[in-house]
Design an enzyme around this catalytic site. Structure first.
Site, short mmCIF file in Angstrom:
data_model
loop_
_atom_site.label_atom_id
_atom_site.label_comp_id
_atom_site.label_asym_id
_atom_site.label_seq_id
_atom_site.Cartn_x
_atom_site.Cartn_y
_atom_site.Cartn_z
CE LYS A 13 -48.30 -28.28 19.25
NZ LYS A 13 -47.91 -29.66 18.95
CD GLU B 111 -32.62 -24.35 11.59
OE1 GLU B 111 -33.84 -24.22 11.39
OE2 GLU B 111 -32.12 -24.31 12.73
CB CYS C 79 -31.59 -24.35 17.60
SG CYS C 79 -31.28 -24.63 19.33
CD GLU D 258 -34.64 -18.53 22.44
OE1 GLU D 258 -33.93 -18.47 21.42
OE2 GLU D 258 -34.51 -17.76 23.41
P1 NAD Z 1 -41.96 -26.52 14.26
O1 NAD Z 1 -41.99 -25.03 14.19
O2 NAD Z 1 -42.44 -27.29 13.11
O3 NAD Z 1 -42.81 -27.01 15.52
C1 NAD Z 1 -42.58 -26.53 16.82
C2 NAD Z 1 -43.85 -26.68 17.63
O4 NAD Z 1 -44.85 -25.79 17.12
C3 NAD Z 1 -44.46 -28.07 17.57
O5 NAD Z 1 -45.00 -28.42 18.83
C4 NAD Z 1 -45.56 -27.88 16.54
O6 NAD Z 1 -46.60 -28.84 16.65
C5 NAD Z 1 -46.05 -26.51 16.91
N1 NAD Z 1 -46.84 -25.84 15.87
C6 NAD Z 1 -46.93 -26.13 14.55
N2 NAD Z 1 -47.78 -25.27 13.96
C7 NAD Z 1 -48.24 -24.42 14.91
C8 NAD Z 1 -49.12 -23.30 14.91
N3 NAD Z 1 -49.72 -22.87 13.81
N4 NAD Z 1 -49.32 -22.65 16.08
C9 NAD Z 1 -48.68 -23.03 17.22
N5 NAD Z 1 -47.86 -24.10 17.28
C10 NAD Z 1 -47.63 -24.78 16.13
O7 NAD Z 1 -40.45 -26.90 14.64
P2 NAD Z 1 -39.80 -28.36 14.77
O8 NAD Z 1 -39.66 -28.92 13.40
O9 NAD Z 1 -40.52 -29.15 15.81
O10 NAD Z 1 -38.36 -28.01 15.37
C11 NAD Z 1 -37.26 -27.68 14.59
C12 NAD Z 1 -36.99 -26.18 14.63
O11 NAD Z 1 -36.85 -25.76 15.99
C13 NAD Z 1 -35.70 -25.77 13.95
O12 NAD Z 1 -35.90 -24.64 13.15
C14 NAD Z 1 -34.77 -25.43 15.11
O13 NAD Z 1 -33.75 -24.51 14.79
C15 NAD Z 1 -35.73 -24.88 16.10
N6 NAD Z 1 -35.17 -24.94 17.45
C16 NAD Z 1 -34.75 -23.77 18.04
C17 NAD Z 1 -34.18 -23.79 19.30
C18 NAD Z 1 -33.71 -22.51 19.96
O14 NAD Z 1 -33.56 -22.50 21.18
N7 NAD Z 1 -33.45 -21.44 19.21
C19 NAD Z 1 -34.05 -25.00 19.98
C20 NAD Z 1 -34.48 -26.16 19.35
C21 NAD Z 1 -35.05 -26.12 18.09
#
Ligand code: NAD
Length: 501
Positions: free
Chosen positions: A183, A393, A292, A258
């Site tokens: 997903k 962040e 991130c 992550e």
């Molecule tokens: P997000 O948490 O909004 O979404 C991530 C994924 O989770 C998406 O596919 C989203 O559709 C899905 N999602 C949303 N609600 C859900 C639920 N209830 N259950 C399961 N899945 C659900 O994050 P984003 O805005 O896409 O990405 C940005 C964030 O990702 C930032 O906080 C960034 O720091 C983090 N990030 C971390 C790393 C790492 O390796 N630590 C790498 C890249 C990004």
């Protein structure tokens, strides 16, 4: 902001379930637009609903016995084939990435290379997947361990690395013999569909990899809570990550999350300042700060702070903001309007809290950029640990600067955060760099290089609020997706007189 005017040649995407492209059954339409010009529609899809997610899980479950029985080297060759196919389309996929996510084209090419290196690494794991042999306490007995796939696993990914993060999860999951429901973030469905097409073209059997495009709030829980799911690999925000971790934890299944970062770069007085400057610029403003691993806090030795900041402002002023597909552009847009507003809110809060705005702080005034979600590269001096800009962040091109007098203060401030993903320390003093490396509370440390980046052969991930569960990439990346089995093989052929232990 002018209303978005949809273009008609947008790609129409579908769900990929049991080896077939099918229309989603959800009510919601997923629309991906170019963040550099929101009038350009990149792709549309009828979103998946809960029933589609359940179908995808059933398809994965049905495909598992045959995929599990496929020899691991053969699974690895399939990953290698997918990597070769993607390599042949590298520039085209990088252009799509820039169009859909907004990062500038050279950064998109860099992300392609990183994902390809990871695929090639994990392809090799097909030859190496295995356990250990140990001497037994008993004569003519062999102890060994096997690594076996888990079954159906869910892979949930964010938008900011729409190629590299999916492949660094999918490749190890598949090579280990699992079947996947993938997903992606709904802001980047077009690239996700290309990834799935590539694996499919490489010859993955139907059901081994399934794609569900839809809002996480609608289909996220089922991908964690369904009893067929044996592990969840998630990257994204802390808010969603905590929910995923709690739900998976309640079921007692394997989970890795992550999450966010608030990564410090420390520039010490004896550092090569031009090297540090290049690293801080890249870390803070590269990928529009939407990493991130972005450098979001800059801790400066007071002795060089004024000189360093003067050079930083000079270089920030030279950055051309715009559409990342245009040559010479150095900073692309925020991914969407919501993220742009978040950046601007953090900027307003920092001003209100008394931080000193040194540059940026607004949307660019150029009317040619009015249809995109751009934010100027922004630097605040005098940021204190009680400020929101120090603690939260932003995920945008906003850098918080503070000054220190002593090394101990630098370490204390670097650690003064709920996050612990990565950091950078710039110095000419190796002993100081080693002391910093020992003391800093992060999963990764960069000495004389920017906070960003990772390599296929070493673990990637954070501590504290930045991550829970097994690290990704390297051996750890594949270990997460396997279960160990310990075998006690007695070849004496004789009845044992007594059991040990
Ligand atoms: P997000 O948490 O909004 O979404 C991530 C994924 O989770 C998406 O596919 C989203 O559709 C899905 N999602 C949303 N609600 C859900 C639920 N209830 N259950 C399961 N899945 C659900 O994050 P984003 O805005 O896409 O990405 C940005 C964030 O990702 C930032 O906080 C960034 O720091 C983090 N990030 C971390 C790393 C790492 O390796 N630590 C790498 C890249 C990004």
């Amino acid at each position: 902001m002018p209303a978005a005017a949809a273009k008609t040649d947008a790609a129409v995407l579908q769900q990929f379930i049991a080896g077939r492209w099918i229309q989603g059954s959800g009510k919601r339409e997923i629309v991906s637009v170019s963040p550099a010009d929101s009038r350009v529609v990149v792709a549309r899809a009828r979103g998946a609903d809960r029933a589609d997610a359940l179908k995808a899980l059933a398809a994965a479950q049905a495909a598992f016995p045959a995929w599990r029985a496929t020899p691991a080297p053969e699974r690895g060759r399939l990953i290698a084939k997918a990597a070769a196919l993607a390599r042949g389309r590298k520039e085209e996929l990088a252009r799509l990435m820039t169009l859909e996510e907004g990062k500038i084209y050279p950064e998109a090419l860099g992300e392609m290379d990183k994902g390809l290196a990871l695929m090639e690494w994990f392809a090799g794991e097909g030859q190496r997947l295995g356990g250990v042999t140990r001497p037994s306490e008993l004569p003519q007995n062999l102890l060994y361990t096997l690594r076996q796939p888990l079954g159906v696993v869910s892979v949930i990914t964010p938008w900011n690395f729409p190629w590299a993060i999916p492949v660094w999860k999918l490749a190890p999951a598949l090579v280990a013999g699992n079947c996947v429901v993938f997903k992606p973030a709904s802001l980047v469905p077009a690239l996700a569909a290309e990834i799935v097409k590539i694996f499919n073209e490489a010859g993955l059997p139907p059901g081994v990899l399934n794609l569900v495009i839809g809002a996480g709030s609608e289909i996220g829980d089922v991908l964690v809570e369904d009893e067929r799911v044996k592990a969840v690999s998630f990257t994204g925000s802390n808010e969603v990550g905590r929910r995923v971790h709690t739900l998976a934890g309640a079921r007692g299944i394997r989970v890795t999350c992550e999450m966010g970062g608030k990564n410090p770069a420390v520039v010490w007085g004896d550092a090569d300042l031009e090297l540090a400057l290049a690293g801080v610029l890249k870390g803070a403003f590269g990928s529009t700060g939407q990493r991130c691993t972005a450098t979001s806090r800059l801790i400066l030795d007071e002795r060089i702070a004024d000189e360093f900041l003067a050079r930083l402002l000079e270089e920030a002023a030279k950055i051309t903001i715009g559409d990342g597909l245009k040559p010479g552009v150095g900073l692309g847009p925020a991914v969407d309007e919501g993220q742009m507003k978040t950046d601007l809110e953090h900027i307003a809060a920092a001003k209100a809290a008394g931080a000193k705005l040194l540059c940026g702080g607004n949307r660019p005034k150029d009317p040619a950029l009015a249809h995109g979600w751009f934010v100027e590269p922004t630097v605040f001096d005098g940021v204190t640990p009680d400020m929101r800009l120090w603690r939260e962040e932003v995920f945008g091109p906003v850098l918080a600067v503070t000054r220190v007098k002593t090394f101990d203060e630098a370490v204390r401030l670097a650690n003064d955060t709920a996050f612990g993903l990565t950091c950078a320390f710039y110095t000419a003093d190796l002993a100081l760099a080693m002391r910093f490396t020992d003391a800093v509370e992060t999963g990764m440390v960069h000495v004389n290089s920017p906070t960003i980046g990772g390599e296929a052969s070493v673990p990637f991930g954070g501590v504290k609020g930045s991550g829970v569960g097994e690290r990704e990439m390297a051996e750890e990346g594949v270990r997460f997706f396997t279960e160990q089995k310990t075998v006690f093989l007695d070849y004496t052929g004789a009845r044992r007189s007594s059991n040990i232990y």
